[in-house]
Design an enzyme around this catalytic site. Structure first.
Site, PDB file in Angstrom:
ATOM      1  N   CYS A 121     144.847  79.184   5.894  1.00 37.97           N
ATOM      2  CA  CYS A 121     144.677  78.361   7.105  1.00 37.97           C
ATOM      3  C   CYS A 121     144.774  79.171   8.410  1.00 37.97           C
ATOM      4  CB  CYS A 121     145.735  77.265   7.103  1.00 37.97           C
ATOM      5  SG  CYS A 121     145.633  76.225   8.555  1.00 37.97           S
ATOM      6  N   LEU A 122     143.738  79.049   9.202  1.00 37.64           N
ATOM      7  CA  LEU A 122     143.718  79.721  10.507  1.00 37.64           C
ATOM      8  C   LEU A 122     144.735  79.080  11.459  1.00 37.64           C
ATOM      9  CD1 LEU A 122     142.153  81.598  12.563  1.00 37.64           C
ATOM     10  CD2 LEU A 122     140.710  79.625  13.014  1.00 37.64           C
ATOM     11  N   GLY A 123     144.971  77.778  11.278  1.00 35.55           N
ATOM     12  CA  GLY A 123     145.801  77.034  12.229  1.00 35.55           C
ATOM     13  C   GLY A 123     147.251  76.899  11.800  1.00 35.55           C
ATOM     14  N   ASP A 151     143.371  65.791  11.114  1.00 34.55           N
ATOM     15  CA  ASP A 151     143.878  64.992   9.997  1.00 34.55           C
ATOM     16  C   ASP A 151     144.968  65.690   9.206  1.00 34.55           C
ATOM     17  OD1 ASP A 151     142.393  62.658  10.197  1.00 34.55           O
ATOM     18  OD2 ASP A 151     142.178  62.625   8.006  1.00 34.55           O
ATOM     19  N   THR A 152     144.886  67.024   9.139  1.00 36.58           N
ATOM     20  CA  THR A 152     145.838  67.783   8.333  1.00 36.58           C
ATOM     21  C   THR A 152     147.261  67.638   8.894  1.00 36.58           C
ATOM     22  OG1 THR A 152     145.216  69.656   9.687  1.00 36.58           O
ATOM     23  CG2 THR A 152     144.208  69.526   7.515  1.00 36.58           C
ATOM     24  N   ARG A 210     136.730  59.045   7.566  1.00 34.12           N
ATOM     25  CA  ARG A 210     136.811  57.689   7.004  1.00 34.12           C
ATOM     26  C   ARG A 210     135.824  56.776   7.706  1.00 34.12           C
ATOM     27  NH1 ARG A 210     141.639  59.447   7.928  1.00 34.12           N
ATOM     28  NH2 ARG A 210     142.607  60.321   6.067  1.00 34.12           N
TER      29      ARG A 210
HETATM   30  C1  HEM Z   1     149.799  70.953   8.332  1.00 32.27           C
HETATM   31  C2  HEM Z   1     148.576  71.127   8.770  1.00 32.27           C
HETATM   32  C3  HEM Z   1     147.527  71.917   8.030  1.00 32.27           C
HETATM   33  C4  HEM Z   1     147.360  72.095   6.697  1.00 32.27           C
HETATM   34  C5  HEM Z   1     148.217  71.538   5.561  1.00 32.27           C
HETATM   35  C6  HEM Z   1     146.189  72.933   6.536  1.00 32.27           C
HETATM   36  C7  HEM Z   1     145.698  73.363   5.312  1.00 32.27           C
HETATM   37  C8  HEM Z   1     144.662  74.262   5.159  1.00 32.27           C
HETATM   38  C9  HEM Z   1     144.232  74.804   3.897  1.00 32.27           C
HETATM   39  C10 HEM Z   1     144.835  74.441   2.538  1.00 32.27           C
HETATM   40  C11 HEM Z   1     143.214  75.666   4.144  1.00 32.27           C
HETATM   41  C12 HEM Z   1     142.455  76.497   3.117  1.00 32.27           C
HETATM   42  C13 HEM Z   1     141.129  75.860   2.790  1.00 32.27           C
HETATM   43  C14 HEM Z   1     140.398  76.584   1.676  1.00 32.27           C
HETATM   44  O1  HEM Z   1     140.878  77.602   1.166  1.00 32.27           O
HETATM   45  O2  HEM Z   1     139.322  76.093   1.312  1.00 32.27           O
HETATM   46  C15 HEM Z   1     142.973  75.639   5.570  1.00 32.27           C
HETATM   47  C16 HEM Z   1     141.990  76.363   6.215  1.00 32.27           C
HETATM   48  C17 HEM Z   1     141.712  76.244   7.570  1.00 32.27           C
HETATM   49  N1  HEM Z   1     142.457  75.564   8.498  1.00 32.27           N
HETATM   50 FE1  HEM Z   1     144.128  74.515   8.169  1.00 32.27          FE
HETATM   51  N2  HEM Z   1     145.669  73.220   7.762  1.00 32.27           N
HETATM   52  C18 HEM Z   1     146.463  72.631   8.706  1.00 32.27           C
HETATM   53  C19 HEM Z   1     146.304  72.701  10.086  1.00 32.27           C
HETATM   54  C20 HEM Z   1     145.278  73.331  10.736  1.00 32.27           C
HETATM   55  C21 HEM Z   1     145.101  73.345  12.167  1.00 32.27           C
HETATM   56  C22 HEM Z   1     146.036  72.706  13.191  1.00 32.27           C
HETATM   57  C23 HEM Z   1     143.958  74.027  12.418  1.00 32.27           C
HETATM   58  C24 HEM Z   1     143.406  74.282  13.793  1.00 32.27           C
HETATM   59  C25 HEM Z   1     142.187  74.310  14.144  1.00 32.27           C
HETATM   60  C26 HEM Z   1     143.409  74.457  11.123  1.00 32.27           C
HETATM   61  C27 HEM Z   1     142.255  75.178  10.944  1.00 32.27           C
HETATM   62  C28 HEM Z   1     141.842  75.705   9.730  1.00 32.27           C
HETATM   63  C29 HEM Z   1     140.643  76.517   9.575  1.00 32.27           C
HETATM   64  C30 HEM Z   1     139.668  76.930  10.684  1.00 32.27           C
HETATM   65  C31 HEM Z   1     140.561  76.851   8.226  1.00 32.27           C
HETATM   66  C32 HEM Z   1     139.481  77.684   7.525  1.00 32.27           C
HETATM   67  C33 HEM Z   1     139.936  79.124   7.412  1.00 32.27           C
HETATM   68  C34 HEM Z   1     138.925  80.008   6.690  1.00 32.27           C
HETATM   69  O3  HEM Z   1     138.153  79.490   5.888  1.00 32.27           O
HETATM   70  O4  HEM Z   1     138.941  81.208   6.938  1.00 32.27           O
HETATM   71  N3  HEM Z   1     144.244  74.011  10.142  1.00 32.27           N
HETATM   72  N4  HEM Z   1     143.881  74.801   6.166  1.00 32.27           N
END
Ligand code: HEM
Length: 400
Positions: free
Chosen positions: A350-352, A243-244, A170
């Site tokens: 999601c990795l996280g 932000d997520t 933002r």
């Molecule tokens: C409630 C919290 C979270 C939500 C709702 C969320 C949601 C998502 C979603 C929907 C994707 C898929 C994206 C796609 O297919 O284009 C994603 C991917 C990812 N998330 Fe999360 N996320 C959260 C927390 C986190 C946290 C804490 C991390 C820590 C670093 C993280 C790291 C990642 C990464 C690295 C990817 C990419 C994975 C890949 O492309 O192989 N996320 N997340």
């Protein structure tokens, strides 16, 4: 007075994703999309939107057709695609092998005591006051602190990291001024790269037990990662990890504040909290839309989508699809097997997610132990951002 136009438009199937009413409360629009428009259109460039669970899952499981490789530099201030989110399998899968190890459930659980301590300290700061602005005082700092711990960075960097991620997501410029926004993002992006470049240098000189040391020492097919690869991974961690969780915490608490009978169930039975976290992820889906680019022509229902088209996967709507979730419009903390797609699915899932779940569960547990009874401040109008649905302004009150 003119009657308010329906969103999505019943005639054209165009969904206005920046309508404030929609971003605050998207579920009725999702239900209309699911019932009426198998392929709707987004107000932005009229790009197609898929909303059924079945169609969204098909797209997420076929990255060779629905590609994640697209140019987002202008929106994210990046020099190159972020790894692994903006590259397709099989290249993406190689990175996931080394990253999944570091984000396993046991590793994330080891961070829990520290996160709980932080949550308690933050609550100590305002509990006697009887009110707080939930976003800035709780939902923003908590995931940021978890991120700093995970990366092995000092907690004193909290304000800097909040500033950096805000500068990309933002930028503080007129929202209609795209040139100013791009300039701000590019400048912020360079600050992020510079910060991580220095950190890579430091960890190579003096390794320790943290994520950055891991990235500088791990081997992929017998080769260490290049500096560019480490930067492209770290940049994504910063944008994906903060932000997520902030948005999910805000949306969950706004729901619980507005639905006291549901909140009382959690206070009476805190063992329901892990399931409530999943049900609220399904209901709110704060990261509601995933973009993809088509690698070939595809037919969905009777609509042909053309190679090269940008397609929006509306996972928020897929999570309310009655074909997948019985009584989908009802929030039920005791629902069994909640196979939601709030964390995506397939190769890019999601990795996280283990980290996020731990943060959400611990935060909701700590909060409700100390502040079981609260409400949205009378007369206040909470503000929710489009895109990732963060509750930018959520004033809560309780009796101190
Ligand atoms: C409630 C919290 C979270 C939500 C709702 C969320 C949601 C998502 C979603 C929907 C994707 C898929 C994206 C796609 O297919 O284009 C994603 C991917 C990812 N998330 Fe999360 N996320 C959260 C927390 C986190 C946290 C804490 C991390 C820590 C670093 C993280 C790291 C990642 C990464 C690295 C990817 C990419 C994975 C890949 O492309 O192989 N996320 N997340």
């Amino acid at each position: 007075m003119e009657p308010k136009e329906q969103n999505p438009c019943p005639h054209t199937g165009v969904l206005n994703i920046i309508d404030p009413e929609y971003t605050a409360n998207p579920q009725p629009a999702y239900a209309r999309l699911l019932a009426e428009h198998r392929v709707a259109k987004s107000i932005a460039m009229h790009s197609p939107i898929l909303s059924r669970y079945e169609d969204v899952m098909y797209a997420l499981r076929h990255p060779e057709i629905f590609s994640s490789e697209m140019d987002m530099k202008v929106l994210l201030g990046t020099r190159r695609p972020m790894i692994p989110q903006q590259i397709d399998p099989p290249r993406q899968t190689r990175y996931r092998k080394i990253l999944d190890l570091r984000f396993s459930r046991p590793r994330m659980q080891a961070l829990e005591p520290d996160l709980r301590r932080h949550a308690q300290e933050v609550i100590d700061g305002f509990v006697e006051r009887g009110e707080c602005e939930f976003d800035s005082e709780f939902a923003v700092p908590l995931p940021c602190r978890a991120f700093l711990t995970l990366m092995g960075l000092p907690q004193e960097e909290l304000d800097l990291f909040i500033e950096l991620k805000n500068g990309i997501i933002r930028p503080p410029v007129d929202p209609m001024d795209m040139i100013a926004a791009t300039e701000f993002r590019m400048k912020t992006g360079e600050r992020i790269y510079a910060y991580f470049e220095k950190m890579i240098e430091d960890r190579r000189a003096k390794p320790c037990d943290d994520m950055m040391t891991y990235l500088t020492t791990v081997e992929l097919d017998g080769q260490p990662l290049s500096d560019e690869e480490i930067l492209d991974i770290s940049y994504l961690f910063l944008l994906g990890g903060l932000d997520t969780v902030t948005a999910t915490l805000g949306c969950s608490m706004a729901y619980l504040a507005a639905n006291p009978e549901q909140r009382r169930k959690l206070v009476a039975k805190p063992e329901l909290i892990p399931n409530a976290v999943e049900e609220l992820l399904r209901w709110e889906t704060p990261v509601s839309l995933l973009p993809r680019v088509l690698k070939q022509n595809v037919t969905i229902g009777d609509v042909e989508l053309r190679e090269g088209a940008l397609v929006n996967l509306l996972i928020g709507a897929a999570n309310l699809d009655p074909a997948e979730f019985p009584d989908a419009m009802h929030v039920d903390f005791e629902r069994e097997s909640i196979r939601h797609v709030a964390f995506g699915a397939g190769a890019h899932r999601c990795l996280g997610s283990h980290l996020a779940r731990m943060e959400l569960r611990a935060a909701l547990e700590e909060w409700h132990k100390r502040i079981p009874d609260y409400a949205i401040k009378a007369g206040a109008v909470p503000k929710v951002s489009p895109g990732i649905r963060e509750q930018l302004y959520l004033p809560l009150v309780w009796s101190a």
